[in-house]
Design an enzyme around this catalytic site. Sequence first.
Site, PDB file in Angstrom:
ATOM      1  N   ARG A  20      81.246  28.894  63.650  1.00 14.76           N
ATOM      2  CA  ARG A  20      80.222  28.194  64.541  1.00 14.76           C
ATOM      3  C   ARG A  20      80.977  28.394  66.047  1.00 14.76           C
ATOM      4  O   ARG A  20      80.283  28.528  66.933  1.00 14.76           O
ATOM      5  CB  ARG A  20      81.006  26.585  64.371  1.00 14.76           C
ATOM      6  N   LYS A  34      88.086  28.104  45.658  1.00 15.49           N
ATOM      7  CA  LYS A  34      88.364  26.850  45.064  1.00 15.49           C
ATOM      8  C   LYS A  34      88.623  25.801  46.104  1.00 15.49           C
ATOM      9  O   LYS A  34      88.938  26.339  47.326  1.00 15.49           O
ATOM     10  CB  LYS A  34      89.688  26.961  44.032  1.00 15.49           C
ATOM     11  N   LYS A  86      95.792  39.420  39.800  1.00 13.63           N
ATOM     12  CA  LYS A  86      97.272  40.024  39.696  1.00 13.63           C
ATOM     13  C   LYS A  86      97.488  40.963  38.551  1.00 13.63           C
ATOM     14  O   LYS A  86      96.852  40.592  37.482  1.00 13.63           O
ATOM     15  CB  LYS A  86      98.478  39.095  39.574  1.00 13.63           C
ATOM     16  N   GLU A  95     106.960  26.170  43.029  1.00  8.36           N
ATOM     17  CA  GLU A  95     107.101  26.307  44.263  1.00  8.36           C
ATOM     18  C   GLU A  95     108.295  25.890  45.005  1.00  8.36           C
ATOM     19  O   GLU A  95     108.485  24.547  44.447  1.00  8.36           O
ATOM     20  CB  GLU A  95     105.873  25.678  45.272  1.00  8.36           C
ATOM     21  N   HIS A 135      94.728  27.411  37.755  1.00  6.67           N
ATOM     22  CA  HIS A 135      95.733  28.484  37.613  1.00  6.67           C
ATOM     23  C   HIS A 135      96.340  28.362  36.006  1.00  6.67           C
ATOM     24  O   HIS A 135      96.311  29.307  35.492  1.00  6.67           O
ATOM     25  CB  HIS A 135      96.703  28.506  38.721  1.00  6.67           C
ATOM     26  N   LYS A 167     106.080  21.065  43.458  1.00 10.71           N
ATOM     27  CA  LYS A 167     106.456  21.590  44.867  1.00 10.71           C
ATOM     28  C   LYS A 167     108.131  21.013  44.981  1.00 10.71           C
ATOM     29  O   LYS A 167     108.379  20.236  44.379  1.00 10.71           O
ATOM     30  CB  LYS A 167     105.758  20.967  45.949  1.00 10.71           C
TER      31      LYS A 167
HETATM   32  N1  LIG Z   1      93.877  29.562  53.316  1.00 13.13           N
HETATM   33  C1  LIG Z   1      94.124  29.887  52.013  1.00 13.13           C
HETATM   34  O1  LIG Z   1      95.078  30.488  51.703  1.00 13.13           O
HETATM   35  C2  LIG Z   1      93.027  29.413  50.836  1.00 13.13           C
HETATM   36  C3  LIG Z   1      93.540  29.819  49.528  1.00 13.13           C
HETATM   37  C4  LIG Z   1      92.885  29.211  48.571  1.00 13.13           C
HETATM   38  C5  LIG Z   1      91.637  28.691  48.776  1.00 13.13           C
HETATM   39  N2  LIG Z   1      91.193  28.305  50.026  1.00 13.13           N
HETATM   40  C6  LIG Z   1      89.890  27.778  50.353  1.00 13.13           C
HETATM   41  O2  LIG Z   1      89.103  28.715  51.212  1.00 13.13           O
HETATM   42  C7  LIG Z   1      88.212  27.953  52.123  1.00 13.13           C
HETATM   43  C8  LIG Z   1      88.592  28.378  53.603  1.00 13.13           C
HETATM   44  O3  LIG Z   1      89.997  27.965  53.839  1.00 13.13           O
HETATM   45  P1  LIG Z   1      90.650  28.196  55.252  1.00 13.13           P
HETATM   46  O4  LIG Z   1      92.195  28.063  54.940  1.00 13.13           O
HETATM   47  O5  LIG Z   1      90.217  29.622  55.753  1.00 13.13           O
HETATM   48  O6  LIG Z   1      90.025  27.242  55.933  1.00 13.13           O
HETATM   49  P2  LIG Z   1      89.929  26.841  57.670  1.00 13.13           P
HETATM   50  O7  LIG Z   1      91.128  27.979  58.035  1.00 13.13           O
HETATM   51  O8  LIG Z   1      89.860  25.529  58.054  1.00 13.13           O
HETATM   52  O9  LIG Z   1      88.670  27.579  58.006  1.00 13.13           O
HETATM   53  C9  LIG Z   1      87.464  27.054  57.910  1.00 13.13           C
HETATM   54  C10 LIG Z   1      86.235  28.117  58.490  1.00 13.13           C
HETATM   55  O10 LIG Z   1      84.925  27.626  58.212  1.00 13.13           O
HETATM   56  C11 LIG Z   1      84.397  27.507  59.631  1.00 13.13           C
HETATM   57  N3  LIG Z   1      83.273  26.262  59.533  1.00 13.13           N
HETATM   58  C12 LIG Z   1      83.591  25.226  59.452  1.00 13.13           C
HETATM   59  N4  LIG Z   1      82.648  24.372  59.318  1.00 13.13           N
HETATM   60  C13 LIG Z   1      81.634  25.138  59.671  1.00 13.13           C
HETATM   61  C14 LIG Z   1      80.153  25.283  59.901  1.00 13.13           C
HETATM   62  N5  LIG Z   1      79.563  23.905  59.997  1.00 13.13           N
HETATM   63  N6  LIG Z   1      79.482  26.142  60.072  1.00 13.13           N
HETATM   64  C15 LIG Z   1      80.055  27.362  60.145  1.00 13.13           C
HETATM   65  N7  LIG Z   1      81.353  27.672  59.849  1.00 13.13           N
HETATM   66  C16 LIG Z   1      82.108  26.566  59.839  1.00 13.13           C
HETATM   67  C17 LIG Z   1      85.400  27.548  60.517  1.00 13.13           C
HETATM   68  O11 LIG Z   1      85.122  27.835  61.734  1.00 13.13           O
HETATM   69  P3  LIG Z   1      84.344  27.253  62.984  1.00 13.13           P
HETATM   70  O12 LIG Z   1      85.422  26.136  63.377  1.00 13.13           O
HETATM   71  O13 LIG Z   1      84.380  28.480  64.124  1.00 13.13           O
HETATM   72  O14 LIG Z   1      83.010  26.901  62.755  1.00 13.13           O
HETATM   73  C18 LIG Z   1      86.599  28.535  59.895  1.00 13.13           C
HETATM   74  O15 LIG Z   1      86.299  29.699  60.418  1.00 13.13           O
HETATM   75  C19 LIG Z   1      88.391  26.443  51.494  1.00 13.13           C
HETATM   76  O16 LIG Z   1      87.568  25.960  50.831  1.00 13.13           O
HETATM   77  C20 LIG Z   1      89.919  26.383  50.974  1.00 13.13           C
HETATM   78  O17 LIG Z   1      90.168  25.562  50.199  1.00 13.13           O
HETATM   79  C21 LIG Z   1      91.979  28.852  51.254  1.00 13.13           C
END
Ligand SMILES: NC(=O)c1ccc[n+]([C@@H]2O[C@H](COP(=O)([O-])OP(=O)(O)OC[C@H]3O[C@@H](n4cnc5c(N)ncnc54)[C@H](OP(=O)(O)O)[C@@H]3O)[C@@H](O)[C@H]2O)c1
Length: 511
Positions: free
Chosen positions: A55, A167, A201, A235, A260, A359
């Site tokens: 966004r 997920k 992995k 963890e 997992h 954890k």
């Molecule tokens: N981070 C990890 O290591 C990890 C691991 C496993 C799974 N996941 C999963 O992966 C997904 C993303 O995780 P994340 O940690 O990257 O989340 P995050 O850091 O909160 O990022 C969310 C992203 O979504 C965008 N976004 C939110 N609302 C939006 C909208 N209405 N329109 C367009 N873009 C939007 C945000 O950008 P803007 O604010 O610029 O819109 C941001 O780029 C989640 O489902 C999470 O459960 C993450």
Amino acid sequence: MSAADKSVLPDSPHHSILIFGASGDLTSRKLMPALFTLWSEGFLLDDTPIFGVARREKTDDEFRHEMQAAVSRHGRLGEIPDDQWQKFAARLFYHRLDLDTPDGYVGLHSRVEETEAQLFGPDVAASRVVYLAITPSLFLPSVENLCAGGFKPAHDETHRLRVVVEKPFGRDLSSSLELSSGLNRLLDESQIYRIDHYLGKETVQNILLFRFGNAIFEPLLNRNHVDHIQITMSEDQGIESGRGGYYDTSGALRDVLQNHVLQLLCLVAMEPPAVFLGDQIRDEKVKVLESLRPGSDNIDEWAIGGQYVGGTVDGKAVNGYRQEDRVAPNSRRETFVGMEVFVDNWRWAHVPFYLRTGKRLPARVTEIAIQFKLPPLHPFSTVECDGDDCGLVGSRPNSLVFRIQPEESITLSCSVKKPGHQYNLERQRLQYQYPHGLAEAYERLLLDVLRGDSTLFTRSDELEAAWRFVQPVLDHWETEKFQPEFYQVDTWGPQAAITLLGNSGREWREP
Ligand SMILES: NC(=O)c1ccc[n+]([C@@H]2O[C@H](COP(=O)([O-])OP(=O)(O)OC[C@H]3O[C@@H](n4cnc5c(N)ncnc54)[C@H](OP(=O)(O)O)[C@@H]3O)[C@@H](O)[C@H]2O)c1
């Protein structure tokens, strides 16, 4: 792009990659570093465009700069020469879009089409891989809007749109079914890639090859020779900053065990498929999940929920779970799960599988330990004795351990004669340690999406069977009757989890 093994290259040379949530943590830490490495190693063509979508306002150049910093920081190839980055970044684009608003998708589609026409020529029909690195509440609206916005391919060209879903795939059986049926209304199952990064992995993939590619282990992996199996995913950290709000609505059972841990159980317990292809492997995994049976009739006896309380680790005071940021002070959320389950089939009848995840445990470890039965050792007691234990000193059953984290290895523990004039046994290990610098799981999984290979992704019926198994525990733990048992930080969980094995004279490994 360097030379790569042709047999593992993508199924079609022309792809566009779209990352929804391109300003988020997952994109910076995992996705972009993985794409950069794939490109550096010759698995991604120079002209594959990558569109970051989110966004906030940003130019292509700003996005490229941010991604350069992210890849330098999190990539496994170290410092990136500037000319190499410029070459890669030339195909990185940023597109501002609120994924909730259907109107914007037409503009995105036009931009993707125009870029593809410039890069591939006007007549090439590229495949689009859309990675949903966004909050789960946006999964369905995004896919609906994508399909309505021009991305839905003709029904005989479904491979031209592949959607990768992160997920959590629902938070219980009903929400997971709702998500699956919503996605299946819009997409064919073959277009949906539900990612479980553990399956990317090396050691995890090797479980099947090791089991079915060697003549000497597989005949032993059944109720006649195996005493029990332990799967640990521990963890040493508590709640990462900012994640307390999410975790307090989720917990260890939803966050780790349902996905997992049960996936690992499937790989170690499943039968060999007729062919090593995606659907045949997943058919076998579903059979395992459908054969799962609780360790007893009383949930409190076979499913143990625990929660850590504060203490000291390495001389430093650490918070208990209830003191963590954004966690309710009276939270009953479990940060530990221990379970005794059975795989009720011909091969595994009566062999307990002990599962645990948590954890603030003493180590960060993921492993599957197959514990064999102890052979009769009494013949050794004919040698000179000193007390009852004569000849049995050091005797322990064989174990075969697949270590998945932190290092990746396979270890077979055997008893050998301890040098000396008595028949005392000592334990020795035969170990294969994977080399350092292995590909990141996301590299392999992204490459598989490009190749159209869904073997390592979770199919909807697997997901349903896993949720169906854990749902009674989730329901029970939502009631006031359930109180997680407290455990001290830096210990292996609550006493009830120790008793879970202790009742049958077994004990958890301390990895
Ligand atoms: N981070 C990890 O290591 C990890 C691991 C496993 C799974 N996941 C999963 O992966 C997904 C993303 O995780 P994340 O940690 O990257 O989340 P995050 O850091 O909160 O990022 C969310 C992203 O979504 C965008 N976004 C939110 N609302 C939006 C909208 N209405 N329109 C367009 N873009 C939007 C945000 O950008 P803007 O604010 O610029 O819109 C941001 O780029 C989640 O489902 C999470 O459960 C993450």
